[in-house]
Design a protein around this motif. Structure first.
Motif, PDB file in Angstrom:
ATOM      1  N   LYS A 676      14.025  -5.265   9.817  1.00 41.17           N
ATOM      2  CA  LYS A 676      13.409  -4.009  10.238  1.00 41.17           C
ATOM      3  C   LYS A 676      12.398  -3.528   9.210  1.00 41.17           C
ATOM      4  O   LYS A 676      11.276  -3.111   9.559  1.00 41.17           O
ATOM      5  N   VAL A 677      12.731  -3.595   7.935  1.00 41.93           N
ATOM      6  CA  VAL A 677      11.817  -3.090   6.919  1.00 41.93           C
ATOM      7  C   VAL A 677      10.604  -3.997   6.779  1.00 41.93           C
ATOM      8  O   VAL A 677       9.490  -3.544   6.487  1.00 41.93           O
ATOM      9  N   LEU A 678      10.806  -5.306   6.998  1.00 45.58           N
ATOM     10  CA  LEU A 678       9.654  -6.219   6.967  1.00 45.58           C
ATOM     11  C   LEU A 678       8.689  -5.909   8.119  1.00 45.58           C
ATOM     12  O   LEU A 678       7.448  -5.954   7.965  1.00 45.58           O
ATOM     13  N   ALA A 679       9.291  -5.607   9.285  1.00 43.87           N
ATOM     14  CA  ALA A 679       8.434  -5.299  10.441  1.00 43.87           C
ATOM     15  C   ALA A 679       7.671  -3.989  10.243  1.00 43.87           C
ATOM     16  O   ALA A 679       6.582  -3.779  10.801  1.00 43.87           O
ATOM     17  N   GLY A 680       8.193  -3.094   9.469  1.00 45.56           N
ATOM     18  CA  GLY A 680       7.553  -1.787   9.283  1.00 45.56           C
ATOM     19  C   GLY A 680       6.661  -1.698   8.062  1.00 45.56           C
ATOM     20  O   GLY A 680       6.277  -0.598   7.662  1.00 45.56           O
ATOM     21  N   LEU A 681       6.344  -2.831   7.447  1.00 42.29           N
ATOM     22  CA  LEU A 681       5.441  -2.792   6.294  1.00 42.29           C
ATOM     23  C   LEU A 681       4.080  -2.238   6.710  1.00 42.29           C
ATOM     24  O   LEU A 681       3.533  -2.584   7.777  1.00 42.29           O
TER      25      LEU A 681
END
Length: 741
Positions: A676-681
């Motif tokens: 999730k955090v990678l997708a929201g970079l």
């Protein structure tokens, strides 16, 4: 054939012989019974009735238990100083029918002395030999018969018996010259050599053998041993005096032991012969000739001189009193001996004659009289070297003698000085030091302790004599042997009962640890019980130990069948597929051989619970791949705020990745959060299009992100499927386990 009348080598055995007589006095001390002639004791005699009998009744008969060939008889007259009944003329009769009939076989006469007499006759096989007196030494009014010993013999005229001579030769061969004085040694060696040569003569007669034996015996007996530490008495060579009363009162009597009775020691006793024939004394009023000199035969280191003053009955006042003592190496230069310091005599002395001899008692047998001090001490030379000793009495009667005008002595003995050997005493003393007073009665310990004190005093004294050392050693040994151990009174009743019960106990199925302690406790109890010196404390401790272990005999080994079955199932699993903590929690305690049933049941329950709680290791490949991708991003292309959020999730994901106990749920949650955090970079905005750009879309330089997201969804589905499959397998295993139980 010549024969030595004392030679017993041809005598018949006394076994089975019996003696009877026509007359015998009832036993009176050593006199009486006819059987005394067969007892081997010359001092006991056969004697006819003291009231006297007809000489024809004074016969004595020797009966054999079976027929034997006899051709002679030996007769020993009484040896007690009396002469009544001694056979002078005789007749000999023999019987071959146990004394029913007799026939005369010989007659003859014997000399009137105290030696063995012999009578020979033709050889006969007989059962009895009767000796009949024809003439005896008796009073004028009464007839008697007597004998000390009688022997029968058989001697072949062609037989020569060398046994006694050969035995003497063997004895002479083994003696050591170094043990003897030189004075008769050469004569002895010549006699021994001559005897050996003569003995080789094949034609030697019995008489010649007897003569050789007598001559060699005489020379051998003349040898004199050197003084030793055990027998330090010196054998003087000669003696002389300034005056002698007569030939019977010869100075040699003072050094040759005549008149002394005993074993040749300093404890011998002297007689009181009425004419002083066993002593020496001067003529009347000898004046300056009242001296006595001894030649010791060699130079010796002297220790002591022991004195037996003249003991002539009714004339003891002739004994030496105040004297001076001189010594010399060569009989030319004389030195005077002085009394020991602080020695005090019991009567007034004279300055020129500083020693004072004690007066004798005149009793029939006296010990050494020595000096006239309180202890009757011997004269001390303390190692002085000398060969000649001269004793000179004060010339006046009453000063040089004890009152009479004759001066004399009974015996003198000198001892050689030896440094005392204390090794055996020291060894005994050291052995005795380890003894514990508490183990012995007080009475016996006091005697022992006193002996130890005396022994220590002698050991510490440099001048202690060998006699003192030997005496104190004997006393200490006797005291040690006489120690009485304290009897320890203990009550072993309880211990005895416990041992009896333990010896019949059943140890089947008892846990090994209890069996081991039980056996050790029982062995200890048995040892203590048989120990007579065991204390009550030791008895009580042994009982307590045995009783305690017997209380454990209900500790039965548990039944591990179910537990073993569960363990066998677990052994089929692969440990590396499970979380280590859950695997370790399941390890059994089956190896505990001492586990009882309650412990086994508890372990089984715990093992089942641990088996149920087993957890498969989760698949962390996706999480590891996500962490690697996150770490490989070009951080210049993203905003600082979004990267900060990414870093936090990456650290959390690493924690889960490195946690060996992490569950599948924790791994999936960490992967989802990181995805999730990678997708929201957030990409940094770009104002101009670089020459290389082909689109105005955000370019991060991270072309792999799309692939990551795509593969992540696929892997998540696959991981979930695998997890569900493993859970189903685990549940099926558990159901199988419960069904089998």
């Amino acid at each position: 054939m010549d024969i030595d009348t004392s030679d017993d080598s041809f005598d018949l055995s006394l076994e089975g012989m019996q003696a009877s007589a026509g007359s015998q006095n009832s036993n009176s001390g050593a006199e009486g019974s006819a059987n005394n002639v067969l007892d081997g004791l010359p001092k006991t005699i056969w004697h006819t009735k003291y009231g006297g009998t007809s000489i024809t009744d004074n016969w004595i008969n020797i009966h054999l238990d079976n027929k034997q060939v006899v051709n002679g008889l030996r007769y020993l007259p009484r040896q007690d100083g009396g002469s009544n009944g001694t056979f002078l003329e005789y007749e000999i009769y023999v019987s071959d029918d146990n004394g029913q009939t007799y026939s005369k076989i010989n007659s003859g006469s014997w000399k009137s002395n105290f030696k063995w007499q012999i009578a020979k006759f033709d050889a006969r096989e007989v059962t009895d030999v009767k000796l009949q007196p024809i003439k005896t030494t008796t009073s004028s009014t009464k007839e008697y018969g007597s004998a000390a010993e009688i022997r029968l013999f058989y001697m072949n005229d062609n037989q020569v018996n060398k046994d006694k001579l050969e035995e003497l030769i063997k004895q002479c061969d083994i003696i050591d010259k170094n043990d003897y004085l030189n004075r008769n040694w050469d004569k002895f060696e010549k006699a021994l050599t001559s005897t050996k040569n003569s003995c080789l003569n094949p034609n030697i007669t019995q008489g010649e053998v007897n003569d050789l034996f007598n001559r060699l015996s005489s020379v051998f007996n003349s040898l004199e041993k050197k003084p030793t530490i055990d027998n330090p008495i010196i054998k003087p060579l000669d003696a002389k005096a300034g005056s002698s009363y007569g030939s019977n009162q010869n100075p040699i009597n003072v050094i040759n032991g005549v008149g002394l009775s005993g074993n040749g020691t300093l404890q011998d006793k002297h007689d009181n012969e009425k004419s002083a024939k066993t002593m020496w004394h001067t003529s009347a009023n000898p004046g300056n000739r009242a001296w006595f000199e001894v030649d010791l035969g060699d130079v010796y280191e002297l220790d002591e001189m022991w004195i037996w003053n003249i003991n002539q009955i009714n004339n003891v006042e002739r004994g030496f009193k105040n004297v001076k003592i001189e010594y010399s190496l060569d009989e030319e230069k004389w030195l005077e001996l002085t009394p020991e310091e602080n020695m005090e005599f019991l009567s007034e002395g004279t300055e020129d004659y500083p020693f004072q001899f004690s007066i004798a008692s005149g009793d029939s047998l006296i010990s050494a009289t020595n000096l006239n001090d309180r202890d009757h001490s011997p004269v001390k030379f303390n190692g002085i070297e000398a060969q000649y000793i001269k004793i000179t009495a004060a010339p006046i009667a009453g000063e040089g003698s004890w009152g009479q005008n004759y001066f004399g002595l009974s015996e003198l003995r000198f001892t050689r000085y030896f440094k005392a050997d204390k090794s055996e005493l020291q060894e005994l003393y050291n052995e005795s030091l380890v003894l514990n007073e508490a183990n012995y009665t007080s009475e016996s310990w006091v005697t022992f302790a006193n002996a130890m004190t005396d022994a220590k005093a002698v050991l510490d004294r440099a001048d202690a004599s060998q006699e003192e050392v030997n005496n104190v050693k004997t006393i200490l040994q006797n005291a040690k042997n006489a120690l009485v151990e304290v009897v320890i009174k203990t009550n072993k009743t309880a211990l005895e009962i416990a041992i009896e019960m333990a010896e019949s106990a059943n140890l089947e199925n008892i846990v090994p640890a209890v069996v081991e302690e039980f056996n050790a406790a029982l062995e200890n109890a048995q040892t203590v019980y048989t120990n007579a010196n065991a204390t009550q404390e030791e008895v009580d401790n042994a009982f307590t130990r045995l009783a305690n272990v017997m209380h454990m005999l209900e500790f039965f080994k548990g039944n591990k069948e179910l537990l073993q079955k569960q363990v066998d199932q677990i052994n089929g699993l692969e440990a590396d597929k499970y979380i280590e903590s859950t695997w370790n929690a399941m390890l059994p305690v089956l190896a505990n051989v001492n586990a009882m049933q309650e412990e086994v049941d508890e372990v089984y329950s715990e093992l089942v619970r641990a088996f149920v709680n087993l957890r498969l290791k989760p698949n962390k490949d996706i999480l590891a791949d996500l962490i690697n991708k996150a770490n490989g991003l070009n951080r210049e292309n993203y905003s600082e705020a979004s990267l900060k959020g990414l870093d936090a999730k990456v650290e959390k994901a690493k924690t889960v990745l490195n946690n060996p106990k992490a569950s599948q749920e924790e791994v999936e949650a960490a992967a989802a959060e990181l995805t999730k955090v990678l997708a929201g970079l957030e990409a940094k905005p770009v104002e101009t299009v670089k020459p290389v750009d082909t689109t105005v879309s955000v370019k991060t330089g991270d072309d792999g992100l799309l692939g990551i997201f795509t593969s992540l969804s696929v892997l998540s589905i696959a991981g979930l499927s695998l997890f569900k499959k493993r859970r189903l397998n685990r549940e099926q295993d558990l159901m199988n386990t419960e069904n089998s139980n």
